[in-house]
Design an enzyme around this catalytic site. Structure first.
Site, short mmCIF file in Angstrom:
data_model
loop_
_atom_site.label_atom_id
_atom_site.label_comp_id
_atom_site.label_asym_id
_atom_site.label_seq_id
_atom_site.Cartn_x
_atom_site.Cartn_y
_atom_site.Cartn_z
N GLU A 11 -15.41 0.56 1.78
CA GLU A 11 -14.44 0.23 2.69
C GLU A 11 -14.74 -1.36 2.90
OE1 GLU A 11 -11.73 -0.25 3.81
OE2 GLU A 11 -11.44 1.23 5.36
N ASP A 12 -13.62 -2.18 3.31
CA ASP A 12 -13.62 -3.66 3.54
C ASP A 12 -14.37 -3.82 4.92
OD1 ASP A 12 -11.31 -2.52 4.95
OD2 ASP A 12 -10.13 -4.38 4.33
N ASP A 34 -13.89 -1.00 11.91
CA ASP A 34 -13.41 -1.55 13.31
C ASP A 34 -13.53 -0.21 14.20
OD1 ASP A 34 -12.29 -3.51 14.70
OD2 ASP A 34 -10.18 -2.57 14.09
N PHE A 66 -10.76 -11.40 14.54
CA PHE A 66 -9.87 -11.08 13.25
C PHE A 66 -10.16 -11.77 11.95
CE2 PHE A 66 -6.23 -10.11 10.70
CZ PHE A 66 -6.08 -8.73 10.98
N ARG A 74 -5.54 -12.42 1.05
CA ARG A 74 -6.44 -11.56 0.47
C ARG A 74 -7.08 -12.02 -0.66
NH1 ARG A 74 -5.49 -5.89 2.05
NH2 ARG A 74 -3.41 -5.39 2.38
P1 IMP Z 1 -10.20 1.21 11.84
O1 IMP Z 1 -9.48 2.39 11.33
O2 IMP Z 1 -9.81 0.59 13.00
O3 IMP Z 1 -11.98 1.08 11.57
O4 IMP Z 1 -9.87 -0.12 10.79
C1 IMP Z 1 -10.12 -0.41 9.74
C2 IMP Z 1 -9.19 -0.96 8.74
O5 IMP Z 1 -8.54 -1.94 9.73
C3 IMP Z 1 -9.77 -1.78 7.67
O6 IMP Z 1 -9.73 -1.02 6.40
C4 IMP Z 1 -8.94 -2.99 7.86
O7 IMP Z 1 -7.68 -2.73 6.81
C5 IMP Z 1 -8.04 -3.18 8.99
N1 IMP Z 1 -8.81 -4.17 10.03
C6 IMP Z 1 -9.58 -4.02 10.79
N2 IMP Z 1 -10.16 -5.17 11.48
C7 IMP Z 1 -9.60 -6.16 10.70
C8 IMP Z 1 -9.70 -7.54 10.53
O8 IMP Z 1 -10.23 -8.26 11.26
N3 IMP Z 1 -9.04 -8.21 9.64
C9 IMP Z 1 -8.10 -7.35 8.77
N4 IMP Z 1 -8.09 -6.25 8.83
C10 IMP Z 1 -8.73 -5.53 9.47
MG MG Z 2 -6.23 -2.96 5.57
#
Ligand code: IMP
Ligand code: MG
Length: 171
Positions: free
Chosen positions: A94-95, A98, A147, A160
């Site tokens: 995963e990237d 969060d 962010f 991207r």
């Molecule tokens: P989570 O479900 O809140 O953990 O979010 C994970 C997803 O939110 C990641 O796969 C990203 O696509 C997106 N995301 C969360 N923070 C960022 C950020 O700082 N920049 C870009 N995408 C983010």
């Molecule tokens: Mg995303």
């Protein structure tokens, strides 16, 4: 836009993570590496090339963010894996981690398919933002609550293709 993590630091860190992954799976069968589309795609491509252990590649699409900077809180499977993962060692790539909502959901649905094991690799981790617990095994960098875009990460689908991870500052 300000560079937070340069392409060179990312490359060096990926080599370290791949070495740990190789050591951890030594003697096991092929590692089934799952890319979480689309944000993880650049990290994934570099990580699998750095891993020496035999791998199988597959892709899954999840969306939880709309066009904004905060999660909708709602997770949707937009593309499923092509093959069965039953009995395989799975590494989810995963990237960014969060709130944890996306990965928490993904682990739950993949767990039901009876893999041998599931581990998670995330390039970035924002630990302060966690709402759901996620057992992450390989983290590239812990970052503050800002962010970020680039190296696969987007803001409304832009940025991207940047080689560095950058902070998108308010204008
Ligand atoms: P989570 O479900 O809140 O953990 O979010 C994970 C997803 O939110 C990641 O796969 C990203 O696509 C997106 N995301 C969360 N923070 C960022 C950020 O700082 N920049 C870009 N995408 C983010
Ligand atoms: Mg995303």
């Amino acid at each position: 836009m300000r560079v937070l993590i340069s392409a060179g630091r990312i490359e060096a860190r990926i080599a370290e993570l791949a070495a740990r992954i190789d050591a951890d799976y030594e003697g096991s069968g092929p590692l089934y590496v799952v890319c979480v589309l689309k944000g993880a795609v650049l990290f994934y491509a570099d990580l699998v090339r750095a891993i020496r252990h035999p791998v199988r590649l597959d892709f899954i699409g999840i969306s939880s963010y709309g066009r904004g900077k905060t999660s909708s809180g709602e997770v949707k499977l937009t593309k499923d894996l092509d093959t069965s993962i039953e009995g395989f060692d799975i590494l989810i790539v995963e990237d960014i981690l969060d709130s944890g909502i996306t990965l928490n959901y993904l682990v739950q649905i993949l767990q039901q398919r009876k893999p041998k094991s599931i581990r998670i690799a995330a390039l970035l981790d924002k630990p302060e933002r966690r709402k759901r617990p996620v057992p992450v095994d390989y983290v590239g960098f812990q970052i503050p609550d800002e962010f970020v875009v680039g190296y696969g990460l987007d803001y409304a689908e832009d940025y991207r293709q940047l080689r560095d991870v950058c902070v998108l500052e308010e204008s």
